[in-house]
Design an enzyme around this catalytic site. Sequence first.
Site, PDB file in Angstrom:
ATOM      1  N   HIS A 128      47.531  43.721  31.408  1.00  0.00           N
ATOM      2  CA  HIS A 128      48.048  43.673  32.787  1.00  0.00           C
ATOM      3  C   HIS A 128      48.394  42.260  33.219  1.00  0.00           C
ATOM      4  O   HIS A 128      48.577  42.004  34.407  1.00  0.00           O
ATOM      5  CB  HIS A 128      47.019  44.277  33.756  1.00  0.00           C
ATOM      6  CG  HIS A 128      46.929  45.782  33.633  1.00  0.00           C
ATOM      7  ND1 HIS A 128      45.921  46.509  34.220  1.00  0.00           N
ATOM      8  CD2 HIS A 128      47.700  46.684  32.979  1.00  0.00           C
ATOM      9  CE1 HIS A 128      46.095  47.791  33.945  1.00  0.00           C
ATOM     10  NE2 HIS A 128      47.160  47.924  33.181  1.00  0.00           N
ATOM     11  N   LEU A 138      29.152  51.629  35.278  1.00  0.00           N
ATOM     12  CA  LEU A 138      28.075  51.759  36.275  1.00  0.00           C
ATOM     13  C   LEU A 138      27.889  53.223  36.654  1.00  0.00           C
ATOM     14  O   LEU A 138      26.789  53.731  36.762  1.00  0.00           O
ATOM     15  CB  LEU A 138      28.429  50.917  37.510  1.00  0.00           C
ATOM     16  CG  LEU A 138      27.303  50.649  38.504  1.00  0.00           C
ATOM     17  CD1 LEU A 138      26.167  49.898  37.821  1.00  0.00           C
ATOM     18  CD2 LEU A 138      27.798  49.815  39.694  1.00  0.00           C
ATOM     19  N   TYR A 148      47.793  36.635  45.037  1.00  0.00           N
ATOM     20  CA  TYR A 148      47.366  36.223  43.690  1.00  0.00           C
ATOM     21  C   TYR A 148      46.844  34.784  43.692  1.00  0.00           C
ATOM     22  O   TYR A 148      45.962  34.436  42.913  1.00  0.00           O
ATOM     23  CB  TYR A 148      48.496  36.420  42.669  1.00  0.00           C
ATOM     24  CG  TYR A 148      48.744  37.900  42.463  1.00  0.00           C
ATOM     25  CD1 TYR A 148      49.793  38.548  43.110  1.00  0.00           C
ATOM     26  CD2 TYR A 148      47.855  38.662  41.707  1.00  0.00           C
ATOM     27  CE1 TYR A 148      49.972  39.931  42.978  1.00  0.00           C
ATOM     28  CE2 TYR A 148      48.020  40.048  41.570  1.00  0.00           C
ATOM     29  CZ  TYR A 148      49.079  40.672  42.206  1.00  0.00           C
ATOM     30  OH  TYR A 148      49.246  42.031  42.108  1.00  0.00           O
ATOM     31  N   ASN A 191      41.880  43.387  32.821  1.00  0.00           N
ATOM     32  CA  ASN A 191      41.563  42.313  33.765  1.00  0.00           C
ATOM     33  C   ASN A 191      42.511  41.136  33.602  1.00  0.00           C
ATOM     34  O   ASN A 191      43.013  40.879  32.503  1.00  0.00           O
ATOM     35  CB  ASN A 191      40.112  41.838  33.567  1.00  0.00           C
ATOM     36  CG  ASN A 191      39.114  42.964  33.801  1.00  0.00           C
ATOM     37  OD1 ASN A 191      39.441  43.961  34.428  1.00  0.00           O
ATOM     38  ND2 ASN A 191      37.913  42.821  33.255  1.00  0.00           N
ATOM     39  N   VAL A 192      42.713  40.431  34.695  1.00  0.00           N
ATOM     40  CA  VAL A 192      43.627  39.278  34.666  1.00  0.00           C
ATOM     41  C   VAL A 192      42.840  37.972  34.776  1.00  0.00           C
ATOM     42  O   VAL A 192      43.421  36.900  34.918  1.00  0.00           O
ATOM     43  CB  VAL A 192      44.687  39.419  35.812  1.00  0.00           C
ATOM     44  CG1 VAL A 192      45.613  40.603  35.516  1.00  0.00           C
ATOM     45  CG2 VAL A 192      44.044  39.565  37.185  1.00  0.00           C
TER      46      VAL A 192
HETATM   47  N1  APR Z   1      28.838  47.214  35.339  1.00  0.00           N
HETATM   48  C1  APR Z   1      29.580  48.200  34.784  1.00  0.00           C
HETATM   49  N2  APR Z   1      30.547  48.877  35.457  1.00  0.00           N
HETATM   50  C2  APR Z   1      30.758  48.525  36.746  1.00  0.00           C
HETATM   51  C3  APR Z   1      30.027  47.504  37.394  1.00  0.00           C
HETATM   52  C4  APR Z   1      29.023  46.831  36.630  1.00  0.00           C
HETATM   53  N3  APR Z   1      28.267  45.852  37.146  1.00  0.00           N
HETATM   54  N4  APR Z   1      30.466  47.402  38.677  1.00  0.00           N
HETATM   55  C5  APR Z   1      31.446  48.329  38.826  1.00  0.00           C
HETATM   56  N5  APR Z   1      31.621  49.005  37.669  1.00  0.00           N
HETATM   57  C6  APR Z   1      32.577  50.073  37.385  1.00  0.00           C
HETATM   58  C7  APR Z   1      32.809  51.019  38.552  1.00  0.00           C
HETATM   59  O1  APR Z   1      31.890  52.102  38.476  1.00  0.00           O
HETATM   60  C8  APR Z   1      34.243  51.490  38.283  1.00  0.00           C
HETATM   61  O2  APR Z   1      34.251  52.670  37.492  1.00  0.00           O
HETATM   62  O3  APR Z   1      33.811  49.461  37.133  1.00  0.00           O
HETATM   63  C9  APR Z   1      34.862  50.356  37.468  1.00  0.00           C
HETATM   64  C10 APR Z   1      35.908  49.578  38.253  1.00  0.00           C
HETATM   65  O4  APR Z   1      36.991  50.436  38.488  1.00  0.00           O
HETATM   66  P1  APR Z   1      38.291  49.875  39.238  1.00  0.00           P
HETATM   67  O5  APR Z   1      37.876  49.079  40.432  1.00  0.00           O
HETATM   68  O6  APR Z   1      39.225  51.030  39.392  1.00  0.00           O
HETATM   69  O7  APR Z   1      38.918  48.813  38.204  1.00  0.00           O
HETATM   70  P2  APR Z   1      39.761  49.131  36.908  1.00  0.00           P
HETATM   71  O8  APR Z   1      39.351  50.426  36.298  1.00  0.00           O
HETATM   72  O9  APR Z   1      39.693  47.911  36.061  1.00  0.00           O
HETATM   73  O10 APR Z   1      41.255  49.274  37.482  1.00  0.00           O
HETATM   74  C11 APR Z   1      42.289  49.440  36.519  1.00  0.00           C
HETATM   75  O11 APR Z   1      43.931  49.323  38.269  1.00  0.00           O
HETATM   76  O12 APR Z   1      44.600  48.327  40.198  1.00  0.00           O
HETATM   77  C12 APR Z   1      44.840  48.389  38.848  1.00  0.00           C
HETATM   78  O13 APR Z   1      45.752  46.725  37.502  1.00  0.00           O
HETATM   79  C13 APR Z   1      44.602  47.054  38.212  1.00  0.00           C
HETATM   80  O14 APR Z   1      43.649  46.576  36.057  1.00  0.00           O
HETATM   81  C14 APR Z   1      43.448  47.307  37.256  1.00  0.00           C
HETATM   82  C15 APR Z   1      43.553  48.804  37.009  1.00  0.00           C
END
Ligand code: APR
Length: 251
Positions: free
Chosen positions: A122, A216, A67, A105-106
């Site tokens: 989170h 995306l 972190y 998001n953090v």
């Molecule tokens: N614009 C829009 N969407 C995007 C972009 C972009 N430029 N880049 C990536 N993405 C999308 C991807 O297609 C994906 O569906 O963002 C999403 C990211 O997904 P994850 O990496 O799984 O992140 P998230 O959904 O926030 O994860 C949720 O999981 O690990 C835990 O606590 C952590 O808060 C996190 C939670």
Amino acid sequence: LTDKILLSKISKNSTCKIVVLTGAGISAESGLKTFRDNNGLWENHAIKEVATPEGFARNPDLVYRFYNELRAQLLDETVKPNPAHYALGKLQSLMGNECVIVTQNVDNLHERGGATNVIHMHGELLSAKCGKTNKSVISHDDVTRESRCTCCSPAQALRPDIVWFGEMPYHMDDIESHLYDCDIFVSIGTSGNVYPAAGFVNFANQCGAHSIELNLDPSDINTAFAEAHYGPASKLVVEFVERVQSLLQNS
Ligand code: APR
């Protein structure tokens, strides 16, 4: 059709409520890694080692370091809010308390993009919490095994103020009450992998909201949304806020 639905929601009466859920994808164009995309954080770190209470108990220094590295990236001056963050800041200035941002998001990019009403379910990188009282303190410095709280005597160890897997997300009562009476639910930049956030769209739908996915790629929960647009958040969120703004002005 979707603008007719948006207009019906916006002009149903004076107060139209929008709840926005964001995930790592909204910060991707600011240079912060997501979790599950190619070369994502979970490709290079085991969740059970750095994002569970058991992992922290087993090897606290590894977790502190993980972190501290993420915080250092966030504090790098090249990491800035992108147009999606600014657009949501503008939406909140337009709608006041009728627009709530719930983020997984953090990072602090929503706040730096002008948002004033952000619920961090989170936790946050820029705070730490007392291992005994769970009280959070602002902390832009590294948190290590030597870090101590100021709320206890004798002072107790501080831990990252992050909700780990197996722990209850923060502010769930507030979030559920916002979902209960929201007219429009917008999910931005999340893969829909992690609950309870991934279940918010179903709850919002049941409460009569119009649900929109801006991402995306189609998320794992994309079929739950009444409307979806795919592409970079920096483009889609700006377009969404412009749509709402013109409907608000014409309603
Ligand atoms: N614009 C829009 N969407 C995007 C972009 C972009 N430029 N880049 C990536 N993405 C999308 C991807 O297609 C994906 O569906 O963002 C999403 C990211 O997904 P994850 O990496 O799984 O992140 P998230 O959904 O926030 O994860 C949720 O999981 O690990 C835990 O606590 C952590 O808060 C996190 C939670």
